[in-house]
Design an enzyme around this catalytic site. Structure first.
Site, PDB file in Angstrom:
ATOM      1  CD  GLU A  11     -12.943  -2.397  49.582  1.00  0.00           C
ATOM      2  OE1 GLU A  11     -12.109  -2.451  48.680  1.00  0.00           O
ATOM      3  OE2 GLU A  11     -14.152  -2.661  49.417  1.00  0.00           O
ATOM      4  CD  GLU A  23     -13.568  -3.875  44.172  1.00  0.00           C
ATOM      5  OE1 GLU A  23     -14.724  -3.915  44.614  1.00  0.00           O
ATOM      6  OE2 GLU A  23     -12.635  -3.315  44.752  1.00  0.00           O
TER       7      GLU A  23
END
Length: 268
Positions: A146, A240
């Site tokens: 990520e 998230e």
């Protein structure tokens, strides 16, 4: 495509109740903290079996970073992530979200000059990912690398920078997490970045531009999901985010419905 959520403070604490609650909110699965998974593996396995709601992936829950300045902490991260991958394989989970580091250094904040050069950073990340790629291949799981924004990490900030690392290493079981919040800061064009790196995108995180639940700020989710539709993305989309509102449960449910309506319009 499935909508997944991470844990929230208003979720029940017991795993079976937690997964049932997630389903009632409108989500299709759960992204778990890696440490929680290891510590409560038997409970998680039983909860998945009894509720039918999958634990699809993990995020966090390990010590150190794969790009840590400390060699000892980097080795600890590799060891912990390896154990999380093994636990995921036992419950049908497919991968763990891994940034180069989080909150360790930023070139946009003093002292602005990191203790390693860019080439040294790259060598360290390649070494870490080589070790983790082997474990992921053995467990039939993935590392979801990520990129974070420039204020949270100095090594990988764009999808292209992370994709280039995967290509350099030739990693079979390392793919990209495309995070809408970070991309909104770092990518000049979200659609172009998604299309150019479609070969490697296997996981998606979403939050609005203010880090709260989608629908609370100004990120263009229609544009973001149209790009995912363009590349025929069929993986998971994980919320998230923090949750705001007088009734956080209802606010979160509404956000899930909001994204489902967009996904439906995008024909994903």
């Amino acid at each position: 495509m499935k909508l997944i959520t991470q844990d929230k403070e208003f979720f029940p604490s017991r795993m079976e109740e937690k997964l049932s609650f997630v389903y009632k909110l409108g989500f299709d699965g759960f992204e778990i903290d890696g440490r929680l998974l290891i510590e409560k593996l038997a409970e998680v396995k039983a909860a998945v079996r009894s509720t039918g709601l999958p634990v699809t992936s993990a995020c966090g829950g390990y010590r150190g970073w794969i790009g840590d300045f400390s060699q000892d902490k980097r080795k600890q991260a590799i060891e912990d992530i390896g154990e999380i991958l093994k636990a995921l394989s036992k419950i049908g989970g497919k991968g763990i979200v891994v940034p180069a580091a989080w909150g360790m250094f930023s070139k946009r904040l003093p002292p602005m000059v990191p203790p390693r050069t860019d080439s040294e950073d790259t060598a360290v990340l390649l070494d870490s990912l080589e070790s983790l790629n082997k474990i992921a291949a053995e467990t039939d799981t993935f590392i979801y690398l990520e990129p974070l924004n420039r204020y949270e990490d100095h090594m990988l900030n764009t999808l292209q920078s992370a994709a280039e690392l995967i290509e350099m290493g030739g990693f079979s079981n390392v793919r990209l997490t495309a995070d809408a919040f970070h991309m909104n800061i770092e990518e000049a064009d979200l659609r172009k970045s998604i299309v150019q790196n479609k070969e490697y995108i296997a996981h998606v995180h979403i939050a609005d531009s203010n880090r709260y639940q989608p629908g609370q700020a100004h990120l263009d989710f229609d544009y973001f999901f149209s790009a995912l539709s363009e590349i025929d993305y069929s993986g998971n989309v994980v919320f998230e985010c923090r949750v705001t509102g007088d009734d956080p449960i209802e606010s979160y449910r509404e956000s899930c419905c909001f994204i489902r309506s967009i996904v439906g319009n995008a024909d994903i």
